[in-house]
Design a protein around this motif. Structure first.
Motif, mmCIF file in Angstrom:
data_model
loop_
_atom_site.group_PDB
_atom_site.id
_atom_site.type_symbol
_atom_site.label_atom_id
_atom_site.label_comp_id
_atom_site.label_asym_id
_atom_site.label_seq_id
_atom_site.Cartn_x
_atom_site.Cartn_y
_atom_site.Cartn_z
ATOM 1 N N ALA A 162 9.024 -10.094 1.926
ATOM 2 C CA ALA A 162 8.050 -11.171 1.732
ATOM 3 C C ALA A 162 8.502 -12.459 2.400
ATOM 4 O O ALA A 162 7.720 -13.133 3.086
ATOM 5 N N THR A 163 9.760 -12.824 2.216
ATOM 6 C CA THR A 163 10.261 -14.065 2.816
ATOM 7 C C THR A 163 10.351 -13.944 4.334
ATOM 8 O O THR A 163 10.086 -14.909 5.059
ATOM 9 N N ALA A 164 10.711 -12.757 4.827
ATOM 10 C CA ALA A 164 10.777 -12.554 6.280
ATOM 11 C C ALA A 164 9.404 -12.682 6.914
ATOM 12 O O ALA A 164 9.234 -13.324 7.959
ATOM 13 N N ALA A 165 8.400 -12.073 6.291
ATOM 14 C CA ALA A 165 7.036 -12.134 6.831
ATOM 15 C C ALA A 165 6.504 -13.562 6.813
ATOM 16 O O ALA A 165 5.854 -14.013 7.765
ATOM 17 N N ALA A 166 6.779 -14.285 5.738
ATOM 18 C CA ALA A 166 6.311 -15.666 5.646
ATOM 19 C C ALA A 166 6.991 -16.549 6.688
ATOM 20 O O ALA A 166 6.352 -17.389 7.317
ATOM 21 N N ALA A 167 8.298 -16.355 6.878
ATOM 22 C CA ALA A 167 9.027 -17.150 7.862
ATOM 23 C C ALA A 167 8.585 -16.811 9.281
ATOM 24 O O ALA A 167 8.395 -17.699 10.123
ATOM 25 N N SER A 168 8.394 -15.530 9.566
ATOM 26 C CA SER A 168 7.980 -15.107 10.908
ATOM 27 C C SER A 168 6.606 -15.645 11.261
ATOM 28 O O SER A 168 6.317 -15.937 12.421
ATOM 29 N N ALA A 169 5.733 -15.763 10.260
ATOM 30 C CA ALA A 169 4.383 -16.257 10.490
ATOM 31 C C ALA A 169 4.288 -17.777 10.426
ATOM 32 O O ALA A 169 3.208 -18.337 10.621
ATOM 33 N N GLY A 170 5.394 -18.445 10.133
ATOM 34 C CA GLY A 170 5.385 -19.903 10.056
ATOM 35 C C GLY A 170 4.664 -20.453 8.847
ATOM 36 O O GLY A 170 4.147 -21.570 8.887
ATOM 37 N N LEU A 171 4.639 -19.697 7.746
ATOM 38 C CA LEU A 171 3.894 -20.118 6.556
ATOM 39 C C LEU A 171 4.730 -20.919 5.578
ATOM 40 O O LEU A 171 4.194 -21.426 4.589
ATOM 41 N N ILE A 172 6.042 -21.005 5.804
ATOM 42 C CA ILE A 172 6.925 -21.700 4.884
ATOM 43 C C ILE A 172 7.855 -22.604 5.671
ATOM 44 O O ILE A 172 8.020 -22.449 6.890
ATOM 45 N N ASP A 173 8.472 -23.507 4.979
ATOM 46 C CA ASP A 173 9.465 -24.384 5.573
ATOM 47 C C ASP A 173 10.815 -23.678 5.469
ATOM 48 O O ASP A 173 11.430 -23.644 4.404
ATOM 49 N N SER A 174 11.288 -23.120 6.570
ATOM 50 C CA SER A 174 12.502 -22.310 6.547
ATOM 51 C C SER A 174 13.761 -23.136 6.329
ATOM 52 O O SER A 174 14.838 -22.568 6.129
ATOM 53 N N ASP A 175 13.644 -24.460 6.365
ATOM 54 C CA ASP A 175 14.795 -25.318 6.107
ATOM 55 C C ASP A 175 14.997 -25.585 4.620
ATOM 56 O O ASP A 175 15.980 -26.214 4.228
#
Length: 314
Positions: A162-175
């Motif tokens: 879930a976190t990988a998909a969200a980060a790959s799609a730019g849906l979350i602040d990865s910082d």
């Protein structure tokens, strides 16, 4: 994260049912009061909480390809760990739900990987403005015939995917820290696989990630040029060993080339490694393993951290 997602206080996908929307508002931190504190893993003990000596588990970077990052359980030389593959996403609107559905309904490319999840009748995912991913899945997704360690790994498999998909799609602040809330039929405090207590926000547990794995090439690819191996180690300060085995005949292999490689130490991409070898036409297996075992004769079974079968030539 894109500008639209940053402006949104809570982002809900159209397919998310009303009960999940309510759960996101009350549980995923869209308000500053009463948010549950994240744990490393559902049911984690204090010894599992990563400290300075634990391996790292950085998020995936945003990408423009139509591939979905999916994590699997994989058998390695000394246990079972989490590994990642990139799979065709099929152009679906919700990248998180798409990746999770692939995880629960598809088979991994690598035969050493597996998943204890089952195809669910219902699956929805949403992202709040405070970097919380809420997943709601129907109870039929859980295979109740798994043991406690496998159940713990499977819950983390969902967290990683879930976190990988969200980060790959730019849906979350990865910082910023990313958390996942897992609901079962819209309810909290359920038991996943009848073994793992849910109801808390969960984060990635680095101790469950494979010590090293091969990102590219993926299993079973054909090559018409040099074999360029790209992968990642969670132990950036330790050299890895590698082997290229040539298939001499069905069921028999011999070490064709071997060597060592030092993972990179750049702060943005720690632990990444790469090496390139030229190979004549044939069928091969490329493996990553502890440095001291690079020159050893391969044994049967899972003696490497990760391996991939490739074909070179026409």
């Amino acid at each position: 994260m894109g500008p639209t997602a940053l402006r949104a206080r809570c982002r809900l996908w159209p397919a998310v049912p009303a009960v999940l929307a309510a759960a996101v508002v009350s549980l995923a931190g869209c308000t500053a009061v009463g948010s549950p504190q994240p744990s490393i893993a559902a049911g984690a003990t204090a010894s599992q909480v990563p400290g300075n000596t634990q391996p790292s588990a950085p998020l995936e970077t945003s990408q423009t390809s139509a591939k979905a990052p999916v994590y699997w359980l994989g058998r390695a030389k000394d246990g079972v760990y989490l590994y990642r593959e990139f799979r065709d996403a099929g152009g679906q609107d919700n990248p998180i739900a798409t990746a999770l559905r692939l995880m629960m309904s598809q088979k991994p490319l690598d035969p050493d990987y597996f998943s204890p999840w089952q195809t669910p009748k219902k699956l929805a995912a949403s992202v709040s403005g405070r970097n919380v991913i809420t997943v709601d899945v129907s109870a039929d997704a859980f295979n109740t015939g798994v043991d406690e360690p496998t159940a713990q790994l499977a819950v983390q498999q969902l967290v990683y995917t879930a976190t990988a998909a969200a980060a790959s799609a730019g849906l979350i602040d990865s910082d910023q820290p990313i958390s996942v809330m897992l609901l079962v039929d819209g309810h909290t405090s359920q038991l996943a696989f009848e073994r793992v207590q849910l109801g808390q926000l969960m984060q990635r547990d680095p101790s469950m990630l494979a010590p090293a794995w091969i990102i590219d090439p993926q299993e079973g690819v054909g090559l018409d040029g040099p074999l360029k191996v790209f992968g990642r180690s969670t132990r950036a300060d330790q050299e890895l060993g590698w082997q290229v085995l040539r298939r001499d005949s069905p069921g028999k292999s011999s070490v064709y080339l071997s060597g060592t490689v030092a993972p990179g130490t750049q702060s943005s991409r720690p632990g990444e490694f790469t090496f390139t070898v030229n190979l004549p036409p044939g069928d091969y297996e490329v493996r990553v393993l502890p440095k001291e075992e690079a020159s050893a004769v391969p044994n049967t079974g899972n003696t490497a951290w990760d391996s991939k079968d490739v074909h070179v030539g026409p």
